[in-house]
Design a protein around this motif. Structure first.
Motif, short mmCIF file in Angstrom:
data_model
loop_
_atom_site.label_atom_id
_atom_site.label_comp_id
_atom_site.label_asym_id
_atom_site.label_seq_id
_atom_site.Cartn_x
_atom_site.Cartn_y
_atom_site.Cartn_z
N UNK A 26 36.98 0.83 -25.48
CA UNK A 26 35.92 1.40 -26.32
C UNK A 26 35.96 2.92 -26.43
N UNK A 27 36.36 3.61 -25.36
CA UNK A 27 36.45 5.08 -25.42
C UNK A 27 37.42 5.51 -26.52
N UNK A 28 38.59 4.89 -26.53
CA UNK A 28 39.60 5.23 -27.54
C UNK A 28 39.11 4.87 -28.93
N UNK A 29 38.47 3.71 -29.08
CA UNK A 29 37.99 3.29 -30.39
C UNK A 29 36.97 4.27 -30.95
N UNK A 30 36.07 4.74 -30.11
CA UNK A 30 35.02 5.66 -30.56
C UNK A 30 35.61 7.01 -30.95
N UNK A 31 36.52 7.53 -30.14
CA UNK A 31 37.13 8.84 -30.45
C UNK A 31 37.96 8.77 -31.73
N UNK A 32 38.73 7.71 -31.89
CA UNK A 32 39.56 7.56 -33.09
C UNK A 32 38.69 7.45 -34.34
N UNK A 84 27.64 -3.81 -23.31
CA UNK A 84 28.09 -4.73 -24.35
C UNK A 84 27.20 -4.62 -25.58
N UNK A 85 25.88 -4.51 -25.36
CA UNK A 85 24.95 -4.38 -26.48
C UNK A 85 25.19 -3.09 -27.25
N UNK A 86 25.49 -2.01 -26.53
CA UNK A 86 25.73 -0.73 -27.22
C UNK A 86 27.02 -0.78 -28.04
N UNK A 87 28.05 -1.42 -27.49
CA UNK A 87 29.29 -1.57 -28.24
C UNK A 87 29.05 -2.43 -29.49
N UNK A 88 28.24 -3.47 -29.34
CA UNK A 88 27.92 -4.31 -30.50
C UNK A 88 27.17 -3.51 -31.56
N UNK A 89 26.26 -2.64 -31.11
CA UNK A 89 25.52 -1.78 -32.03
C UNK A 89 26.48 -0.86 -32.80
N UNK A 90 27.42 -0.25 -32.09
CA UNK A 90 28.39 0.63 -32.75
C UNK A 90 29.26 -0.18 -33.71
N UNK A 91 29.65 -1.39 -33.30
CA UNK A 91 30.48 -2.22 -34.16
C UNK A 91 29.77 -2.63 -35.44
N UNK A 92 28.51 -3.04 -35.32
CA UNK A 92 27.73 -3.44 -36.49
C UNK A 92 27.53 -2.24 -37.42
N UNK A 191 35.96 -1.19 -41.09
CA UNK A 191 35.98 -2.62 -40.82
C UNK A 191 36.77 -2.97 -39.57
N UNK A 192 37.94 -2.34 -39.43
CA UNK A 192 38.79 -2.62 -38.26
C UNK A 192 38.14 -2.11 -36.97
N UNK A 193 37.60 -0.89 -37.02
CA UNK A 193 36.99 -0.33 -35.82
C UNK A 193 35.72 -1.09 -35.46
N UNK A 194 34.97 -1.53 -36.48
CA UNK A 194 33.77 -2.32 -36.22
C UNK A 194 34.12 -3.64 -35.55
N UNK A 195 35.15 -4.31 -36.07
CA UNK A 195 35.57 -5.58 -35.47
C UNK A 195 36.08 -5.36 -34.05
N UNK A 196 36.81 -4.25 -33.83
CA UNK A 196 37.34 -3.96 -32.50
C UNK A 196 36.21 -3.70 -31.51
N UNK A 197 35.20 -2.92 -31.93
CA UNK A 197 34.08 -2.62 -31.03
C UNK A 197 33.26 -3.88 -30.72
#
Length: 209
Positions: A26-32, A84-92, A191-197
């Motif tokens: 998740x760290x890498x996904x958020x920074x990217x 997990x909930x925060x990652x889901x929030x970022x993904x959505x 879309x890709x980053x949301x699905x990944x998160x």
């Protein structure tokens, strides 16, 4: 490990922390995503947030707090589900950005370095794997009864290595921001980053390591 930490041990410590920082998560996904969608400043702010989380976990591990987190089931489980909930929030949020019309999408909404820092900090601080990582790592490089100097040295080294890696990522991704500014490319990235998160959040919630 008793005695003073040697230069070779410090290098080994930095190497292990570096490998941990480079592992996909998740760290890498958020920074990217912040770097690609918002630019270098927000990417580096997110990276600083991640590094701040690393510092907090390193100090917590040295002080014995991480041991409590790792050994008390209710504490570890609570952090795991909140993370997990925060990652889901970022993904959505990223998926919604992918389907919005261009005029109301992320390109039209002012960004926030404070928000980017918060995302990086919470992604790291709410990841119980970070607690376990430092709990397992730090005792190998600290004396049996570490002083403030030894603890602070290793914690700051962990921060420096994390910043070096994620600042590099943020700047490299930002170089190609003109490409990401194209509506189709940005939608695909969101879309890709949301699905990944979302996937990382689900894995954190349901897969026990």
């Amino acid at each position: 490990m008793g005695g003073m930490t040697t230069a070779a041990q410090l290098m080994a410590f930095c190497g292990v922390v570096g490998l941990g920082a480079m592992s996909p998560g998740p760290d890498l996904a958020v920074v990217v995503r912040r770097s690609a969608v918002r630019g270098r400043a927000e990417g580096m702010a997110a990276a600083t947030g991640v590094a701040t989380g690393v510092f907090l976990w390193a100090v917590a591990a040295a002080a014995g707090v991480a041991a409590l987190v790792a050994t008390v089931p209710v504490v570890l489980t609570t952090i795991r589900y909140v993370g997990a909930a925060y990652l889901a929030y970022l993904g959505i949020r990223a998926l919604l950005a992918a389907i919005r019309p261009p005029e109301t999408g992320p390109g039209a909404v002012p960004g926030s370095t404070g928000g980017a820092f918060r995302d990086g900090l919470l992604c790291n601080a709410l990841n119980p794997k970070a607690a376990v990582f430092f709990l397992a790592l730090l005792p190998q490089f600290l004396p049996a009864h570490p002083g403030t100097l030894e603890t602070l040295t290793l914690s700051l080294l962990a921060v420096a290595v994390t910043l070096l890696w994620f600042y590099t990522v943020a700047n490299l991704v930002a170089v190609f921001r003109r490409v990401f500014d194209r509506s189709g490319v940005r939608r695909a990235l969101d879309g890709l980053s949301g699905a990944a998160l979302l996937g990382l959040g689900a894995r954190l919630a349901f897969v026990r390591s």
